[in-house]
Write a protein that holds these residues in place. Structure first.
Motif, PDB file in Angstrom:
ATOM      1  N   LEU A 294       0.847  -1.213   0.000  1.00  0.00           N
ATOM      2  CA  LEU A 294       0.000   0.000   0.000  1.00  0.00           C
ATOM      3  C   LEU A 294       0.878   1.257   0.000  1.00  0.00           C
ATOM      4  N   TYR A 295       1.937   1.228   0.775  1.00  0.00           N
ATOM      5  CA  TYR A 295       2.827   2.395   0.866  1.00  0.00           C
ATOM      6  C   TYR A 295       3.504   2.652  -0.465  1.00  0.00           C
ATOM      7  N   HIS A 296       3.825   1.543  -1.136  1.00  0.00           N
ATOM      8  CA  HIS A 296       4.537   1.680  -2.426  1.00  0.00           C
ATOM      9  C   HIS A 296       3.602   2.218  -3.505  1.00  0.00           C
ATOM     10  N   HIS A 297       2.359   1.680  -3.506  1.00  0.00           N
ATOM     11  CA  HIS A 297       1.455   2.017  -4.607  1.00  0.00           C
ATOM     12  C   HIS A 297       0.504   3.160  -4.293  1.00  0.00           C
ATOM     13  N   LEU A 298       0.069   3.244  -3.052  1.00  0.00           N
ATOM     14  CA  LEU A 298      -0.914   4.276  -2.693  1.00  0.00           C
ATOM     15  C   LEU A 298      -0.482   5.009  -1.413  1.00  0.00           C
ATOM     16  N   PRO A 299       0.657   5.681  -1.466  1.00  0.00           N
ATOM     17  CA  PRO A 299       1.153   6.314  -0.238  1.00  0.00           C
ATOM     18  C   PRO A 299       0.206   7.373   0.318  1.00  0.00           C
ATOM     19  N   ARG A 300      -0.540   8.042  -0.564  1.00  0.00           N
ATOM     20  CA  ARG A 300      -1.409   9.126  -0.073  1.00  0.00           C
ATOM     21  C   ARG A 300      -2.554   8.578   0.769  1.00  0.00           C
ATOM     22  N   LEU A 301      -2.919   7.333   0.472  1.00  0.00           N
ATOM     23  CA  LEU A 301      -3.997   6.693   1.240  1.00  0.00           C
ATOM     24  C   LEU A 301      -3.605   6.528   2.706  1.00  0.00           C
ATOM     25  N   LEU A 302      -2.310   6.357   2.933  1.00  0.00           N
ATOM     26  CA  LEU A 302      -1.829   6.060   4.285  1.00  0.00           C
ATOM     27  C   LEU A 302      -1.306   7.304   5.004  1.00  0.00           C
ATOM     28  N   ALA A 303      -1.410   8.455   4.393  1.00  0.00           N
ATOM     29  CA  ALA A 303      -0.921   9.688   5.045  1.00  0.00           C
ATOM     30  C   ALA A 303      -1.636   9.870   6.388  1.00  0.00           C
ATOM     31  N   PRO A 304      -0.977  10.344   7.462  1.00  0.00           N
ATOM     32  CA  PRO A 304       0.418  10.819   7.492  1.00  0.00           C
ATOM     33  C   PRO A 304       1.446   9.757   7.895  1.00  0.00           C
TER      34      PRO A 304
ATOM     35  N   ALA B  80     -10.696   5.614   9.472  1.00  0.00           N
ATOM     36  CA  ALA B  80     -10.640   4.696   8.334  1.00  0.00           C
ATOM     37  C   ALA B  80      -9.366   3.869   8.379  1.00  0.00           C
ATOM     38  N   LEU B  81      -8.264   4.546   8.685  1.00  0.00           N
ATOM     39  CA  LEU B  81      -6.972   3.833   8.796  1.00  0.00           C
ATOM     40  C   LEU B  81      -7.042   2.794   9.913  1.00  0.00           C
ATOM     41  N   ALA B  82      -7.637   3.185  11.042  1.00  0.00           N
ATOM     42  CA  ALA B  82      -7.735   2.272  12.183  1.00  0.00           C
ATOM     43  C   ALA B  82      -8.586   1.060  11.810  1.00  0.00           C
ATOM     44  N   SER B  83      -9.698   1.309  11.124  1.00  0.00           N
ATOM     45  CA  SER B  83     -10.571   0.191  10.720  1.00  0.00           C
ATOM     46  C   SER B  83      -9.828  -0.750   9.783  1.00  0.00           C
ATOM     47  N   GLY B  84      -9.133  -0.133   8.827  1.00  0.00           N
ATOM     48  CA  GLY B  84      -8.354  -0.946   7.888  1.00  0.00           C
ATOM     49  C   GLY B  84      -7.320  -1.781   8.614  1.00  0.00           C
ATOM     50  N   TYR B  85      -6.716  -1.188   9.629  1.00  0.00           N
ATOM     51  CA  TYR B  85      -5.681  -1.897  10.397  1.00  0.00           C
ATOM     52  C   TYR B  85      -6.281  -3.077  11.149  1.00  0.00           C
ATOM     53  N   VAL B  86      -7.443  -2.856  11.739  1.00  0.00           N
ATOM     54  CA  VAL B  86      -8.111  -3.935  12.478  1.00  0.00           C
ATOM     55  C   VAL B  86      -8.419  -5.092  11.528  1.00  0.00           C
ATOM     56  N   VAL B  87      -8.938  -4.745  10.365  1.00  0.00           N
ATOM     57  CA  VAL B  87      -9.281  -5.788   9.380  1.00  0.00           C
ATOM     58  C   VAL B  87      -8.028  -6.514   8.917  1.00  0.00           C
ATOM     59  N   LEU B  88      -6.986  -5.733   8.644  1.00  0.00           N
ATOM     60  CA  LEU B  88      -5.723  -6.337   8.170  1.00  0.00           C
ATOM     61  C   LEU B  88      -5.161  -7.281   9.222  1.00  0.00           C
TER      62      LEU B  88
ATOM     63  N   PHE C  16      -2.854   6.613  17.632  1.00  0.00           N
ATOM     64  CA  PHE C  16      -4.307   6.620  17.499  1.00  0.00           C
ATOM     65  C   PHE C  16      -4.804   5.284  16.935  1.00  0.00           C
ATOM     66  N   ILE C  17      -4.157   4.833  15.872  1.00  0.00           N
ATOM     67  CA  ILE C  17      -4.590   3.600  15.212  1.00  0.00           C
ATOM     68  C   ILE C  17      -4.501   2.424  16.174  1.00  0.00           C
ATOM     69  N   VAL C  18      -3.391   2.343  16.887  1.00  0.00           N
ATOM     70  CA  VAL C  18      -3.219   1.204  17.810  1.00  0.00           C
ATOM     71  C   VAL C  18      -4.255   1.255  18.924  1.00  0.00           C
TER      72      VAL C  18
END
Lengths: 453, 411
Positions: free
Chosen positions: B117-127, B309-317, B375-377
């Protein structure tokens, strides 16, 4: 052997870190944490090793602070020592709880004649003796040579007043370490606590009179004596209240006693400062309650007016080890040993003069009080220690009499330094000599053929 | 004065809370899990921090650094001290294989996904930066021991090999996570610009391991000979403070360094049992200190929606990683263990070690990346504590080999 190895490795690690890492690399908080852990370990291990030479553990803690502190090896910088002062205040009030808790009114009543006569003997002999000798020999000392007679007398009287002050914290630490019990112990503790209060009065009156003597336009105003009396009374009243609260907690809750006691000690320190600031800010009044006196009174109340005196003491005893280690090692680290470089011989003479008059005062007081000969012979060496209170009084002298110069204050600090090292050794030996230390009691039982348990 | 008041407040809440949390409380579904594991102290911390009451401002939090380093050091030492190889060898080897493989696969899945994700869609994971993503991958690994212990409390009569494996895994997978965090920190990715430039990351790692091993050995030497309880407490506290301070002085993670110390201590013959008792005595208050301060450290985010959204994605991942690990290992170790394919879902509760790791990373750096990771954790921990124990219960009961009072039960 293992502990010596640990000490060497820890000191080596510390040297590597402090000398090898650029100061801008580490944060101040990291340095404080590191130094704090370092002091706890090295002070205890060094004290343990020195105890084989029969030295009291607090002497070991103080020596560790001196050796590793800013004056010698510099592994604990002065900035960190100042930062850790928070722990200092906490430890002092905690120790004051222990002092109050050891005061058993029953035994104090039995020893009241001895306490009173020794108290009067020490105060009269030390104050007048030191004052007169310093006045008579004033021309020989560098800080008073060349002064007019009036000023010389003022300097001598201030030195006499400072000689009366001593350290309750060292006394209680030695009693705790040696598990001392008995009439002699109660007498020493009773006199020390009383002297803690009396010394402040004597000092304040002496400084006021000296100020008038040294500033001809100034008139004598002793109204502050009422102020001090009020502060002492307020401290005692607060101590009574606090004692009641602690006793109620021990009765009803009895949970997390160690942390409760530490928390209480901490709150006393902070609330005392806050109260003083509040009164000055809103009423323009300078009124300082004394945290040590509050905690001593509270400890006394719990011991003598509740059913939980002994359990309170056990809680304090269980947590006292790290408190003493931190407190006395920081006290050692805070000592400015450089002051001894040029003044050690004068400091030794002054310490010696003070010791002689303390001894005389105790001997005469003990004789009047009906103390046994064994106790009379050694009670004098039990009152030599000086520490934080005395250093605080020296600061007042520096501020009140800048004309005496830094040399005089330096010499006073040097005297206190010597007494802080020598005093605990003397008291420990005295407790052993009169047979009230645990070691002495066990030896007596063994020689009497009784089981030592 | 405010810093001092802050420290006092944290300690009072932690000490009082350690008596209340982790206790049997009959609370409604879902909320029970929160209040039983101490996670509510995260929320108390949030309330005390700048987001709500503002009692713990930035300066106060700075003043709490030594206390946090001590708490993290204590947790690391305790974790390491539990890993006595002799004890571990008593369990079947497959348990250890399962635990380690599960941890490595979860780590690998999360690393791969986040890296891609970082390689292909870095803006999605900002900051989030690369170091933040690596940290999140490491933090995805540990399983909360407390939650599993609570599930066990509720199923006292179920003797179940699966539950045994889950408990064993929760005790062990944190080591992989902490070792990974140590490596990440030493890779200089979390380091601030002022560093010891002449050292390379491997040398930092060697220093960290060396420091931990040395202090573990020192604690062993101090406690090897019989000492009083007061001395034991003094040596343990002194050594933890010294080690945490030295680690912080070198900008190394205290959690990692003391883990190594604990590992060394656990595997040398001495009085580690007595040391363990001392460590366990103060475990709860220190965990609560970490939870409180972690909650208080939550900073206002530029975009709450994006963070959630990032936190939710992290939980799912993370759930995906755990599930996949369960499926793969279930097939690999099918014969000896006979694990259900859903075993990974039983390892979802995240808990205190994850928060401690997030705090370690946050202490080491500052800025939007560090705040986002925290925050995500924290969000993931709350979410996992809400549903994790229920999933664990379901996985255990659904296991066809469950035995209750010696009788086979189904469903």
């Amino acid at each position: 052997m293992a502990r010596l190895l640990v000490l060497v490795v820890i000191v080596g690690l510390m040297l590597l870190l402090i000398r090898g890492i650029p100061p801008q690399f580490a944060s101040a908080q990291a340095a404080s944490t590191l130094c704090f852990g370092f002091m706890i370990l090295t002070a205890y291990i060094l004290a343990h090793l020195l105890s084989r030479l029969k030295l009291p553990k607090i002497t070991g803690y103080i020596l560790a602070g001196m050796i590793f502190g800013p004056s010698l090896l510099g592994l604990v910088p002065r900035s960190v020592v100042l930062e850790l002062r928070l722990v200092d205040d906490l430890a002092l009030t905690f120790i004051a709880f222990a002092a109050g808790g050891e005061l058993r009114l029953g035994m104090l009543r039995q020893a009241r004649r001895s306490i009173l006569s020794t108290l009067v003997g020490i105060v009269v002999a030390t104050y007048t003796g030191v004052t007169l000798v310093l006045f008579a020999l004033g021309g020989l000392f560098p800080f008073s040579a060349g002064l007019p007679r009036g000023q010389m007398l003022a300097v001598a009287a201030i030195s006499g007043a400072l000689s009366v002050a001593r350290s309750p914290s060292s006394v209680i630490a030695i009693i705790s370490e040696t598990k001392a019990k008995g009439r002699f112990t109660e007498m020493i503790l009773g006199v020390t606590v009383a002297l803690d209060v009396l010394a402040i009065f004597i000092f304040a009156i002496t400084v006021s009179v000296a100020e008038v003597a040294l500033s001809p336009g100034k008139s004598l105003d002793l109204s502050f004596v009422a102020g001090i009396a009020g502060e002492v009374a307020a401290s005692v009243i607060l101590g009574l209240l606090l004692g009641k609260i602690i006793a109620t907690y021990l009765e009803r809750v009895r949970a997390q006693l160690t942390f409760f006691t530490l928390g209480a000690a901490f709150l006393v320190t902070k609330l005392s400062t806050a109260l003083a600031l509040l009164l000055e800010a809103h009423l323009g009044v300078q009124f300082h309650v004394e945290p040590m006196l509050i905690c001593i009174t509270a400890g006394l109340v719990v011991q003598n007016f509740s059913r939980h005196g002994e359990s309170f003491l056990r809680v304090i005893d269980r947590s006292s080890l790290p408190i003493y280690v931190i407190f006395f090692s920081l006290a050692g680290a805070a000592l400015r040993l450089e002051v001894l470089e040029h003044t050690w011989h004068w400091a030794l003479i002054l310490s010696g003069i003070r010791a002689v008059f303390i001894y005389l005062g105790c001997y005469v007081g003990g004789t009047v009080g009906g103390d046994p000969p064994r106790a009379r012979r050694v009670s004098g060496v039990s009152f030599l220690t000086q520490a934080g209170v005395s250093l605080g009084l020296v600061k007042i002298v520096i501020n009140a009499f800048p004309q005496f110069g830094v040399d005089y204050a330096t010499l006073l600090v040097a005297v206190i330094t010597i007494n802080q090292i020598v005093g605990p050794v003397g008291f420990k030996l005295a407790l052993g000599y009169v047979g009230e230390s645990r070691e002495a009691r066990l030896a007596r039982r063994r020689s009497a053929g009784r089981p030592s348990g | 004065m405010k810093i001092v008041a802050g420290i006092v407040l944290v300690l009072i809440i932690a000490l009082l809370g350690s008596r209340v949390s982790f206790a049997r409380l009959k609370l409604p579904f879902l909320r029970g899990s929160i209040f039983l594991t101490g996670t509510e102290y995260l929320l108390v911390g949030v309330a005390l921090g700048p987001l709500l009451l503002g009692l713990f401002d930035a300066k106060t939090q700075q003043g709490l650094h030594p206390l946090i380093n001590l708490a993290l050091g204590w947790i690391g030492l305790l974790f390491g001290a539990q890993l006595e190889l002799r004890q571990l060898k008593r369990f079947p080897r497959q348990y250890l294989r399962f635990a380690l493989l599960q941890a490595l696969i979860t780590l690998g899945v999360c690393l791969a996904a986040l890296g891609a994700l970082y390689h292909h869609l870095p803006r999605l994971l900002a900051p989030l930066s690369l170091s933040g993503l690596l940290t999140l991958a490491a933090i995805a690994v540990p399983t909360a021991q407390t939650s599993l212990a609570l599930v066990l409390q509720e199923l006292p009569t179920v003797r179940n090999k699966l539950l045994e494996i889950l408990r064993f895994t929760a005790g062990v997978d944190g080591v992989v996570a902490l070792l990974a965090l140590g490596v990440i920190c030493c890779l200089n990715l979390l380091r601030s610009p002022v560093g010891l430039e002449q050292l390379v990351p491997l040398q930092y790692l060697v220093i960290a391991v060396g420091l931990g091993a040395t202090t573990g050995l020192l604690l062993h030497l101090l406690t090897r000979v019989r000492c009083t309880q007061e001395e034991l407490l003094l040596f343990t506290v002194g050594l933890v403070v010294f080690t945490a301070g030295a680690a912080a002085y070198l900008r190394l993670p205290p959690l990692f360094v003391t883990l190594i110390a604990g590992l060394v201590l656990a595997n040398l013959r001495g009085q580690q049992d007595r040391v363990m008792l001392v460590l366990v005595q103060l475990e709860k208050p220190f965990y609560l200190v970490v939870l409180l301060v972690a909650g208080a450290r939550l900073a206002p985010l530029t975009s709450l929606t994006s963070a959630l959204a990032l936190a939710s994605g992290y939980v799912v991942l993370r759930a995906l990683g755990k599930s996949l690990a369960g499926v793969i290992i279930g097939r690999l170790l099918r014969r000896p263990l006979q694990l259900p394919p859903t075993v990974g879902l039983g390892l979802l509760p995240q808990g205190g070690v994850a928060v401690a790791m997030a705090m370690t990373a946050h202490q080491a750096s500052s800025g939007a990346n560090a705040d986002a990771v925290l925050f995500i954790v924290l969000a993931a921990v709350v979410a996992s504590e809400l549903v994790g124990p229920a999933l664990t219960r379901w996985v255990v009961r659904a296991d066809g080999s469950a035995l209750e009072d010696g009788r086979e039960v189904t469903g």
